[in-house]
Design a protein around this motif. Structure first.
Motif: not given
Length: 297
Positions: A33, A52-53, A55-56, A59-60, A266, A271, A275, A278-279
């Motif tokens: 990551y 944190q990873m 969660t990201r 929540t995406s 993944t 990181a 956003s 990543f999304n």
């Protein structure tokens, strides 16, 4: 048991996201990551970073119940919150994704070509916490390296023995006797494993529903008899070190087997990504795995 969750796992198109890297595999997941070991100190910081990873990812906007049936959580993740809610509760209420919990404590030393699970001394207490948190099922992993009857029988016996304790708590166990993709005896090990799995499945009583998480086989549709067994809720596949492209290609050759990928899910996420990037990457990854998991008529 939540009947809506049961029906979703049993019948919907989609796959199960494996977000359950343990202490031993977390540094590798973080490196993939883009977070090297020099960026954190000690287990607490490491688990903060991996939460944190996760969660990201969770929540995406790309991560939703329209394509993802369930998500497997590490114990530490279950105890933490996402979006102000306990993780399992957030998954179901906000995303309509069914929560599972990894319950094994890692692998014992190799014997007879396999690695059994280490003892799980606090299993009952952990299962009670999982039930209280709204978790639907569990997952536990063993590892097969060589095609030895004695070792593979011991792995399947251990898995089903613990699975029955999990069933008694009202949870659905995912039984994961992984076969190392680099094993020189992979195909032979699959033959022995299938025989042992079917023997144990046949010994279950009606209504004792379990899931299997298996290495993608050498022969397409090899686990068809397991998939069609009346005591099987679903058979899912681990990526096991294959790239996402390789895992998807193999998965597509096994009808009604769906993905439960970790590294392959993944792959490509970082990181350092914005956003949007990543999304977009996660969305493409999820769509490719969803497509490979689709049941053919």
């Amino acid at each position: 048991m939540n009947q809506r969750q049961f029906n979703k796992v049993r019948g919907d198109d989609g796959f199960i996201a494996a977000l359950d890297q343990s202490g031993g595999s977390t540094p590798k997941a973080l490196r993939q990551y883009g977070i090297p070991e020099t960026d954190y100190s000690g287990d607490d910081e490491m688990f903060d970073r991996v939460h944190q990873m996760r969660t990201r990812i969770i929540t995406s906007p790309a991560f939703g119940g329209n394509r993802i049936l369930g998500a497997i959580l590490f114990e530490n993740t279950m105890e933490l919150k996402v979006g102000g809610k306990p993780t399992a509760q957030y998954l179901w209420e906000e995303k309509q994704i069914v929560p599972f919990l990894k319950v094994d404590k890692g692998l014992a030393a190799q014997e007879n070509g396999v690695q059994l699970m280490k003892p799980i001394p606090e299993l009952d207490a952990l299962l009670d916490r999982a039930v209280a948190q709204g978790v639907f099922g569990t997952k536990m992993r063993s590892l097969i390296t060589l095609a030895q009857d004695k070792g593979i029988r011991a792995i399947v016996d251990q898995q089903f023995e613990i699975a029955k304790r999990i069933l008694a708590k009202g949870l659905i166990p995912i039984i994961e006797p992984e076969i190392d993709i680099h094993s020189p005896e992979k195909a032979q090990a699959e033959v022995i494993l299938k025989t042992q799995l079917l023997a144990q499945l046949n010994a279950l009583t009606p209504g004792q529903n379990v899931m299997l998480k298996l290495t993608l086989p050498e022969q397409p549709d090899f686990y068809k008899e397991c998939i069609e067994h009346p005591n099987i809720l679903r058979v899912v596949a681990l990526s096991g070190g294959y790239t996402r492209a390789q895992a998807n290609e193999r998965l597509a050759q096994n009808n009604a087997m769906i993905a439960s990928f970790s590294r392959a899910l993944t792959e490509g996420l970082s990181a350092q990504q914005s956003s949007e990037a990543f999304n977009t990457m996660l969305d493409a990854s999820i769509q490719s795995i969803f497509d490979a998991s689709k049941i053919q008529p």
